[in-house]
Design an enzyme around this catalytic site. Structure first.
Site, PDB file in Angstrom:
ATOM      1  N   CYS A 135      66.642   3.429  18.127  1.00  0.00           N
ATOM      2  CA  CYS A 135      68.074   3.696  18.042  1.00  0.00           C
ATOM      3  C   CYS A 135      68.540   3.691  16.572  1.00  0.00           C
ATOM      4  CB  CYS A 135      68.820   2.729  18.948  1.00  0.00           C
ATOM      5  SG  CYS A 135      70.369   3.421  19.516  1.00  0.00           S
ATOM      6  N   HIS A 177      66.699   1.999  23.808  1.00  0.00           N
ATOM      7  CA  HIS A 177      66.345   0.597  23.548  1.00  0.00           C
ATOM      8  C   HIS A 177      65.200   0.158  24.467  1.00  0.00           C
ATOM      9  CE1 HIS A 177      69.670  -1.027  20.947  1.00  0.00           C
ATOM     10  NE2 HIS A 177      70.204   0.144  21.304  1.00  0.00           N
ATOM     11  N   ARG A 204      74.433  10.776  14.868  1.00  0.00           N
ATOM     12  CA  ARG A 204      74.768   9.433  15.348  1.00  0.00           C
ATOM     13  C   ARG A 204      75.792   9.504  16.478  1.00  0.00           C
ATOM     14  NH1 ARG A 204      77.459   6.337  11.277  1.00  0.00           N
ATOM     15  NH2 ARG A 204      77.115   4.602  12.697  1.00  0.00           N
ATOM     16  N   GLU A 213      63.327  -2.288  24.300  1.00  0.00           N
ATOM     17  CA  GLU A 213      63.232  -3.758  24.420  1.00  0.00           C
ATOM     18  C   GLU A 213      64.159  -4.298  25.504  1.00  0.00           C
ATOM     19  OE1 GLU A 213      65.032  -2.144  22.331  1.00  0.00           O
ATOM     20  OE2 GLU A 213      66.872  -3.270  21.897  1.00  0.00           O
TER      21      GLU A 213
END
Ligand code: GLN
Length: 192
Positions: free
Chosen positions: A80, A172, A107, A174
């Site tokens: 990201c 993401h 972005r 994670e």
């Protein structure tokens, strides 16, 4: 468990969860806050967060040049905001990119925090077993150079990309209790 030591840049953003994913993937994780720590890690994760803030926070304890010198030699995984920093060509002078991946991004292209979404991705290295990817104020990968391999797409746009030393995700990984992408990064480190 491998004896690799994976650093997670801990100056801003979602770094704690990455450390957990690295452990789940079978390597040791170390949160990196000081330049001296870069000497004993095998690879580095640049987490999600806010690329403008990360740019601002680089300096006294660990700076842009320290990270760049490490990243020229060793594998780096940007997620990201971390992917934004790995890429190039951004038109926002608050973000200082490392220009290590031939990837240009916009972005916040999928909207604001409330437009966050989850998509099931087909991973090129493990087809048929969807990966639940969480997108939060995600950058959209607009252009990729010819050395970039696309490892997953969302609505036809690349969202997981790699080149020789680098891996980048616009989501993401994670935040999903599925260590396959972190394992892939660890594998990449073992191959260099
Ligand atoms: N929108 C953020 C940025 O521009 C990235 C969001 C994230 O890392 N979840 O840096």
């Amino acid at each position: 468990m491998s004896d690799l030591n994976i650093g997670v840049l801990g100056i801003q953003g979602a770094y704690e969860k990455h450390a957990l994913s690295v452990s789940l993937a079978g390597a040791k994780a170390e949160i990196i806050k000081y330049r001296e720590q870069l000497t004993h890690i095998d690879g580095l994760i640049l987490p999600g967060g806010e690329s403008t803030t990360m740019t601002k926070m680089m300096g006294f304890r660990i700076g842009y040049e320290d990270i760049l010198a490490f990243a020229k030699k060793r594998p780096v995984f940007g997620t990201c905001a971390g992917l934004i920093l790995l890429g190039k060509g951004i038109e926002d002078n608050r973000v200082h990119q490392f220009e290590l991946m031939d990837v240009s991004v916009t972005r916040n292209a999928y909207g604001s925090q409330k437009d966050s979404f989850v998509d099931n991705l087909n991973l090129e290295f493990d087809p048929g077993n969807p990966f639940h990817a969480v997108f939060i104020r995600a950058p959209r990968i607009e252009n990729i150079g010819k050395d970039i391999r696309v490892l997953a797409r969302c609505e036809d746009m690349p969202v997981l990309v790699e080149s020789d030393l680098y891996l980048g995700a616009s989501f993401h990984p994670e935040l999903t209790p599925d260590p396959r992408i972190h394992k892939y990064f660890i594998q990449k480190i073992m191959e260099v």
